[in-house]
Write a protein that holds these residues in place. Structure first.
Motif, mmCIF file in Angstrom:
data_model
loop_
_atom_site.group_PDB
_atom_site.id
_atom_site.type_symbol
_atom_site.label_atom_id
_atom_site.label_comp_id
_atom_site.label_asym_id
_atom_site.label_seq_id
_atom_site.Cartn_x
_atom_site.Cartn_y
_atom_site.Cartn_z
ATOM 1 N N ASN A 70 9.736 -59.833 20.855
ATOM 2 C CA ASN A 70 9.372 -58.416 20.876
ATOM 3 C C ASN A 70 10.558 -57.607 21.394
ATOM 4 O OD1 ASN A 70 6.145 -58.667 20.608
ATOM 5 N ND2 ASN A 70 6.889 -60.246 22.004
ATOM 6 N N LEU A 71 10.991 -56.609 20.628
ATOM 7 C CA LEU A 71 12.130 -55.793 21.034
ATOM 8 C C LEU A 71 11.645 -54.577 21.819
ATOM 9 C CD1 LEU A 71 14.372 -55.794 17.821
ATOM 10 C CD2 LEU A 71 14.070 -57.566 19.551
ATOM 11 N N PRO A 72 11.956 -54.496 23.117
ATOM 12 C CA PRO A 72 11.478 -53.389 23.942
ATOM 13 C C PRO A 72 12.319 -52.125 23.779
ATOM 14 C CG PRO A 72 12.768 -54.884 25.274
ATOM 15 C CD PRO A 72 12.678 -55.503 23.910
ATOM 16 N N THR A 73 11.701 -50.992 24.096
ATOM 17 C CA THR A 73 12.388 -49.710 24.032
ATOM 18 C C THR A 73 12.847 -49.292 25.425
ATOM 19 O OG1 THR A 73 10.358 -48.455 24.420
ATOM 20 C CG2 THR A 73 10.889 -49.007 22.127
ATOM 21 N N ARG A 74 13.555 -48.195 25.464
ATOM 22 C CA ARG A 74 14.035 -47.665 26.738
ATOM 23 C C ARG A 74 12.880 -47.382 27.694
ATOM 24 N NH1 ARG A 74 18.604 -42.936 27.295
ATOM 25 N NH2 ARG A 74 18.675 -42.833 29.576
ATOM 26 N N LYS A 75 11.749 -46.919 27.148
ATOM 27 C CA LYS A 75 10.583 -46.616 27.972
ATOM 28 C C LYS A 75 9.985 -47.873 28.611
ATOM 29 C CE LYS A 75 9.102 -42.416 25.580
ATOM 30 N NZ LYS A 75 7.998 -41.778 24.806
ATOM 31 N N LEU A 76 10.317 -49.028 28.047
ATOM 32 C CA LEU A 76 9.767 -50.288 28.555
ATOM 33 C C LEU A 76 10.764 -51.057 29.421
ATOM 34 C CD1 LEU A 76 7.947 -51.554 25.322
ATOM 35 C CD2 LEU A 76 6.894 -50.533 27.355
ATOM 36 N N LYS A 154 14.588 -48.464 4.356
ATOM 37 C CA LYS A 154 15.660 -49.057 5.149
ATOM 38 C C LYS A 154 15.278 -48.934 6.622
ATOM 39 C CE LYS A 154 20.465 -48.611 6.579
ATOM 40 N NZ LYS A 154 21.731 -47.854 6.477
ATOM 41 N N ILE A 155 15.516 -49.999 7.377
ATOM 42 C CA ILE A 155 15.185 -49.992 8.797
ATOM 43 C C ILE A 155 16.308 -49.324 9.590
ATOM 44 C CG2 ILE A 155 14.572 -51.392 10.790
ATOM 45 C CD1 ILE A 155 13.772 -53.608 8.830
ATOM 46 N N HIS A 156 15.953 -48.360 10.427
ATOM 47 C CA HIS A 156 16.918 -47.683 11.296
ATOM 48 C C HIS A 156 16.614 -48.061 12.748
ATOM 49 C CE1 HIS A 156 18.809 -44.935 8.311
ATOM 50 N NE2 HIS A 156 17.667 -45.145 7.673
ATOM 51 N N PHE A 157 17.251 -49.101 13.207
ATOM 52 C CA PHE A 157 17.024 -49.555 14.571
ATOM 53 C C PHE A 157 17.493 -48.516 15.589
ATOM 54 C CE2 PHE A 157 17.180 -53.599 12.225
ATOM 55 C CZ PHE A 157 16.014 -54.191 12.689
ATOM 56 N N LEU A 162 16.168 -48.832 21.444
ATOM 57 C CA LEU A 162 16.212 -50.184 21.980
ATOM 58 C C LEU A 162 17.182 -50.265 23.159
ATOM 59 C CD1 LEU A 162 16.333 -52.176 18.613
ATOM 60 C CD2 LEU A 162 14.323 -51.627 20.016
ATOM 61 N N ILE A 163 17.110 -51.354 23.905
ATOM 62 C CA ILE A 163 17.984 -51.534 25.063
ATOM 63 C C ILE A 163 18.742 -52.851 24.961
ATOM 64 C CG2 ILE A 163 16.601 -50.120 26.619
ATOM 65 C CD1 ILE A 163 15.316 -52.653 27.703
ATOM 66 N N SER A 164 19.851 -52.920 25.703
ATOM 67 C CA SER A 164 20.636 -54.149 25.780
ATOM 68 C C SER A 164 20.847 -54.492 27.253
ATOM 69 C CB SER A 164 21.993 -53.983 25.075
ATOM 70 O OG SER A 164 22.766 -52.978 25.713
ATOM 71 N N TYR A 165 21.381 -55.677 27.488
ATOM 72 C CA TYR A 165 21.585 -56.174 28.852
ATOM 73 C C TYR A 165 23.055 -56.522 29.010
ATOM 74 C CZ TYR A 165 20.584 -58.974 33.080
ATOM 75 O OH TYR A 165 20.547 -59.480 34.356
ATOM 76 N N GLU A 169 22.656 -55.372 34.180
ATOM 77 C CA GLU A 169 22.122 -54.020 34.047
ATOM 78 C C GLU A 169 21.635 -53.768 32.621
ATOM 79 O OE1 GLU A 169 24.429 -51.212 37.127
ATOM 80 O OE2 GLU A 169 25.737 -52.029 35.572
ATOM 81 N N TYR A 170 20.711 -52.798 32.491
ATOM 82 C CA TYR A 170 20.153 -52.442 31.192
ATOM 83 C C TYR A 170 20.806 -51.156 30.693
ATOM 84 C CZ TYR A 170 16.572 -55.617 32.969
ATOM 85 O OH TYR A 170 15.920 -56.706 33.507
ATOM 86 N N PHE A 171 21.075 -51.124 29.390
ATOM 87 C CA PHE A 171 21.710 -49.957 28.797
ATOM 88 C C PHE A 171 20.998 -49.560 27.510
ATOM 89 C CE2 PHE A 171 24.950 -51.866 31.429
ATOM 90 C CZ PHE A 171 25.591 -50.778 32.012
ATOM 91 N N PRO A 172 20.919 -48.248 27.226
ATOM 92 C CA PRO A 172 20.283 -47.799 25.981
ATOM 93 C C PRO A 172 21.201 -48.025 24.796
ATOM 94 C CG PRO A 172 21.155 -45.916 27.157
ATOM 95 C CD PRO A 172 21.350 -47.112 28.061
ATOM 96 N N MET A 173 20.603 -48.197 23.648
ATOM 97 C CA MET A 173 21.371 -48.356 22.421
ATOM 98 C C MET A 173 21.812 -46.979 21.926
ATOM 99 S SD MET A 173 20.081 -50.053 18.842
ATOM 100 C CE MET A 173 21.055 -49.935 17.330
ATOM 101 N N PRO A 174 23.088 -46.804 21.575
ATOM 102 C CA PRO A 174 23.549 -45.497 21.086
ATOM 103 C C PRO A 174 22.888 -45.136 19.761
ATOM 104 C CG PRO A 174 25.232 -47.162 20.741
ATOM 105 C CD PRO A 174 24.172 -47.802 21.596
#
Length: 217
Positions: A70-76, A154-157, A162-165, A169-174
């Motif tokens: 499951n890919l979490p969002t910034r809110k999660l 087309k999927i626009h991620f 989404l967030i990365s690690y 630390e956690y960072f938002p996806m640009p």
């Protein structure tokens, strides 16, 4: 540039951060956070996750040979962190985080509805490595939030927040891309055409979300 020498360690950063859900043979479900995951094959579509043997989810997944990414969002972000530091042996993380669970289509494990992307997987092989075991799994199907699809499906991620690690630390996806596959060798007209198509798709999805209709000129 001047560089400092460090002893051997895995410093690959940033990496995706995902929530893994699984269900054991008794029907008990658990969720935990994984940062060590990646794509490993196109045909058949496969991905990998690395898990410590002492984790509860390790037991569940090894028993059923199934799990869902499951890919979490910034809110999660808070929920994602919590699921990584608390154990399912002592906490019902799914209940505590108030996740809405939906039954899987191809696997018995449920997926988290609050996550915009869910990937159902079946384990093909488990490779002991040391502190972690590598689970190689085939992707059976995916669930994508319809809001992430443009008029051409087309999927626009980048619309998913989404967030990365990275290094603890956690960072938002640009939201803005700095290039696209093959752009370094593409002709200028091709690049401009792709940019125009993306701009149109972005405008279309924004109008769809706000309820505005596209005005024909």
């Amino acid at each position: 540039m001047k560089k400092n020498l460090f002893k051997g360690s895995v410093i690959l950063n940033p990496v995706p951060v995902v929530l893994i859900t699984s269900r054991n043979s008794e029907g008990k479900e658990n969720v935990f956070t994984v940062a060590w995951t990646g794509t490993v094959c196109t045909k058949p579509p496969m991905l990998s996750i690395s898990i410590r043997p002492e984790r509860l989810s390790y037991e569940y997944i090894k028993e059923t040979m199934e799990f869902t990414v499951n890919l979490p969002t910034r809110k999660l972000t808070r929920e994602t962190d919590y699921c990584g530091v608390r154990s399912g042996r002592t906490n019902d993380k799914i209940e505590e985080m108030k996740f809405t669970m939906v039954e899987g289509t191809e696997v018995k494990s449920s997926y988290i509805n609050e996550c915009p992307v869910n990937i159902e997987c079946r384990v093909k092989n488990i490779i002991p490595l040391g502190t972690h075991d590598l689970f190689l799994a085939e992707v059976l199907c995916s669930h994508i939030d319809s809001k992430l699809l443009d008029e051409n499906e087309k999927i626009h991620f980048e619309w998913a927040n989404l967030i990365s690690y990275s290094h603890g630390e956690y960072f938002p996806m640009p939201k803005e891309a700095i290039g696209s596959f093959g752009y370094s060798v593409a002709k200028k007209k091709t690049i401009e055409k792709k940019a125009a198509v993306k701009k149109s798709a972005t405008s279309s999805i924004k109008n769809k979300r706000t309820g505005k209709k596209k005005v024909k000129k």
